[in-house]
Write an enzyme that holds these catalytic residues in place. Structure first.
Site, short mmCIF file in Angstrom:
data_model
loop_
_atom_site.label_atom_id
_atom_site.label_comp_id
_atom_site.label_asym_id
_atom_site.label_seq_id
_atom_site.Cartn_x
_atom_site.Cartn_y
_atom_site.Cartn_z
N ASP A 675 0.83 -1.20 0.00
CA ASP A 675 0.00 0.00 0.00
C ASP A 675 0.87 1.26 0.00
O ASP A 675 0.61 2.21 -0.75
CB ASP A 675 -0.93 -0.03 1.22
N LYS A 679 1.44 4.19 -2.90
CA LYS A 679 1.27 5.61 -2.60
C LYS A 679 2.51 6.41 -2.95
O LYS A 679 2.43 7.51 -3.51
CB LYS A 679 0.92 5.78 -1.12
#
Length: 811
Positions: A675, A679
């Site tokens: 994740d 990002k």
């Protein structure tokens, strides 16, 4: 005096005809009136279709004929209460029906239906209805319009003999009764004395002719709508009644499909400066639309949008046309001689091509006529054979004030372009009262809606939303939209119209909007769906001002973005997959959005509701350069490392993050660093660097074997890490440090790592699930810009998505 005309719907039922009686008797108390009526609603069509059956020697003509007789008899039985009057009326009506039966029988026997016979047949509709209305209204005197409405034959068509008709009307009504009752539509030929008519819709024309000849105070057209609408209400639900129109505006709207009144109606009263008022028989208290010469305090640049579907465009082209005088004269003369109407012309300035708009039913004959007219030039190669394109629609925006408002055409074509609507041809007169353009028929609804919205004819701006994903974020978003709906309507004149909601298995689609109070129950029993079916359904709706909102974590849904953007549907993604996928695909999405004039927004991909991506974009747009990014980007991991303590082991913190909705549906995505990597890649790209996920240097804190196998295996094995984490945590505590999973981009190089942060560092006091970003730029070099706040949670993320929606709505 007044002239009142009542259309077919106004005499089509018992309710409407009694309303007509009330309106007429109320007006007759004030002044003498002339009442013109059409045939009962649908009867003219029935007269024509029955004649076709008779011509085809189909015995069903008798049944259809009996149906018409029965309808008129029932009407008389219901509305005429006086026995003597009813008996006299039955005799009159039955006599007319006997004549009509004889004509039909003649057609049936000889298999011939001439124009003369057809004209005679359709005349019975008005002759029957006018006698019924005359008997219903006390004191009404019936007049036969065939005696004073006269036509002459011009170019194979019946045209009004204006001079003779005007003289006869004045003589007929020199002693004006208090209530005169006249059948509309029908007339007689001046030379042959045969029955003719003024064309479909001709009852309006009859009324206008009489109003002009008798210098009426006003012509009132009573129909089944409140007046002229800003657009077709069957297509645009937000269309509303126009209070006032000029004669020119009304004529333009009528010519382009607004079927409120018959276009020739306007001319006779216009030259006498007699206003026309359009009113609703079923809502007589409504003021309706007034049509007059000059509109006071008229500030709207456009008044209405009208359209003609079933358009065909014929292109006449050839090098011999350049600079040659008389080519256009030959085009229009040839078509006029065959009675073919041209309603739009578009010509290139080079004069080598002219495009003309005709109705599809005329296109075959028009092509034949023009090929014959230019046969010599075509044979010599100086011109090309006529090219016809069908399946088109013509749209017109109308308003006399357009000539005083700069940029109307620019706004028109810009709005269409952003909506992915290709204009095939356009035309604008020097008076700038009408701008017309041709589009594909399948784009008509979308064109009308987007223009109605864009030119502020709609009370509200409408944004049509497709929400995919109804889990934690999607569910919260729909709840927020529902809660804010009325507030946005009242404060911002904005309607957020949710037209589609999709889960992983089911989908609801409703062009008019979905009831958000009960969507969950409806979704459970709605039709099954898949990403491909969802794409086809959304593209098939072809709805204007549409936005696809992805609140899933699905790779298959992310794969749909390119198609949506190519079809002028904006995309808002809480889903990180597309923006962090292969760099070339990311760039293609952004380029497509820019090219198509729509938006690809993914602010919540990083920092949930924090304005991180927007700030980076603003810095770059202002000429700054991003040198370095340091960030704690996982609200989940920050929550975990803030929660961990001697009482709360590592495995328990992961459970808590999942329960509070901070983590991804599968927490392993957070713990594996995927994740954060996504990002960081997104931020680096937005900062102007070409970065792939594989380029990120990863220093992870959970062994790889914990990510293999099923999610159940993961939860089962996770507590095995608690002892090691507790040992390391004690050491960290003794050094007065805290764990932070830090993402870094420095000059295009990227890495993620669990770091021990000292007390004097900005990341040290980061609480709960907050995120923090430090931006070092050429302008913010000595003191980096700091952005900090909630970085996880369904409500916060949904609010960020909502903010993206609003940013599109406010453009």
């Amino acid at each position: 005096m007044k002239v009142l005309k009542f259309g077919g719907t106004s005499v089509g039922s018992v309710q409407s005809i009694l309303s007509l009686k009330s309106i007429v008797e109320k007006e007759a108390k004030k002044q003498p009136i002339v009442v013109v009526v059409s045939a009962l609603g649908g009867i003219t069509d029935k007269l024509i279709s029955t004649s076709t059956l008779a011509l085809q020697h189909d015995d069903n003509w008798k049944y259809e004929f009996d149906q018409m007789v029965d309808r008129h008899h029932k009407m008389i039985d219901t509305i005429i209460t006086d026995t003597k009057k009813r008996e006299d009326l039955f005799n009159t009506v039955d006599s007319l029906f006997e004549q009509l039966r004889s004509i039909y029988f003649g057609v049936y026997l000889i298999h011939d239906l001439s124009e003369k016979t057809q004209n005679a047949i359709v005349s019975y509709g008005e002759r029957l209805s006018s006698n019924i209305v005359a008997a219903l209204i006390k004191g009404a005197k019936w007049f036969d319009s065939r005696e004073f409405i006269k036509t002459e034959r011009i170019n194979g068509k019946n045209a009004l003999d204006s001079e003779l008709t005007n003289k006869l009307v004045k003589n007929t009504f020199k002693d004006l009764p208090h209530i005169s009752l006249i059948p509309g539509f029908i007339s007689r030929d001046t030379d042959t004395d045969e029955i003719t008519n003024l064309g479909r819709g001709g009852s309006d024309y009859t009324a206008a002719i009489i109003a002009a000849a008798l210098n009426a105070e006003v012509l009132e057209i009573w129909t089944d709508v409140d007046g002229f609408m800003t657009a077709d209400p069957r297509v645009i639900r937000t269309a509303y009644t126009i209070n006032e129109l000029s004669y020119i505006e009304a004529m333009e709207l009528c010519n382009f499909g607004a079927k409120v009144i018959y276009p020739p109606t306007i001319y006779p009263v216009c030259i006498k400066n007699i206003p026309i008022r359009v009113k609703n028989t079923f809502n007589p208290e409504n003021e309706g639309t007034i049509i007059k010469n000059k509109i006071n305090d008229d500030k709207k640049p456009i008044k209405g949008i009208s359209s003609i579907n079933g358009t065909a465009l014929i292109t006449v082209t050839g090098l011999s046309m350049v600079g040659v005088i008389g080519v256009n004269r030959r085009i229009f003369t040839a078509l006029a001689n065959e009675g073919i109407s041209v309603f739009m012309v578009s010509q290139a300035s080079s004069e080598n091509s002219t495009s003309i708009g005709v109705r599809e039913e005329d296109v075959e004959e028009a092509v034949k006529v023009l090929n014959e007219e230019f046969a010599t030039e075509i044979e010599d190669g100086a011109m090309f054979p006529m090219h016809a394109e069908c399946g088109l629609a013509t749209v017109a925006i109308v308003g006399e004030n357009m000539k005083h408002a700069a940029g109307i055409a620019g706004k028109l074509f810009g709005t269409l372009g952003r909506s992915g609507i290709s204009v095939i041809a356009c035309a604008q007169g020097a008076s700038e009262t009408n701008i017309s353009f041709v589009v594909k028929s399948e784009s008509l609804r979308k064109s009308l809606n987007v223009l109605h919205d864009s030119f502020f004819l709609s009370e509200y701006k409408v944004l049509n939303l497709f929400v995919c994903g109804v889990g934690t974020v999607g569910g919260k978003l729909i709840e927020q939209i529902r809660n804010q709906y009325e507030e946005l309507k009242d404060r911002s004149q904005l309607k957020l119209n949710v037209v589609g909601i999709a889960s992983s298995k089911n989908v609801i689609l409703n062009r008019d909007g979905i009831d958000l109070s009960n969507y969950k129950n409806v979704l459970k029993t709605s039709e099954l769906s898949s990403p491909e079916k969802l794409k086809e359904a959304i593209l098939g709706m072809n709805i204007f001002n549409s936005v696809f909102v992805d609140c899933t974590a699905s790779k298959d849904i992310a794969a749909l973005y390119q198609s949506f953007l190519e079809n002028n549907i904006s995309v808002i993604a809480a889903n990180k997959i597309a923006a962090s996928a292969e760099y070339d695909k990311y760039v293609e999405l952004k380029k497509t959005a820019l090219k198509r004039g729509v938006k690809f927004r993914f602010e919540t991909n990083v920092g949930a509701g924090l304005p991180i991506i927007g700030t980076i974009n603003d810095l770059r747009n202002s000429g700054d350069k991003i040198l370095k990014i340091e960030a704690v980007l996982s609200g989940t991991l920050n929550f975990i490392f803030n929660e961990i303590s001697s009482e709360v082991p590592f495995s328990e913190t992961v459970h808590r993050a999942k329960e509070k909705g901070y983590s991804e549906p599968d927490p392993r995505i957070d713990l594996s660093g995927k994740d954060v990597v996504r990002k960081l890649v997104i931020l680096a790209r937005e900062a102007g660097y070409r970065v792939e996920q594989e380029d990120v240097e990863k220093h992870l804190f959970v062994p790889q074997e914990y990510f293999d196998g099923s999610i159940d295996d993961f939860w089962k094995n996770l507590p095995k890490l608690d002892a090691d984490f507790e040992t390391r945590r004690k050491i960290l505590e003794s050094e007065d440090k805290k764990w932070r999973f830090v993402a870094v981009m420095d000059g295009g190089k990227t890495s993620v790592e669990l770091k021990a942060i000292e007390r004097n560092h900005p990341f040290y006091n980061l609480e709960g699930s907050n995120n923090i970003v430090l931006l070092t730029t050429e302008r913010y070099k000595e003191y980096p810009m700091l952005i900090q706040g909630y970085g996880a949670g369904a409500s916060v993320t949904a609010a960020g998505v909502f903010a993206n929606i609003m940013s599109i709505a406010n453009i």
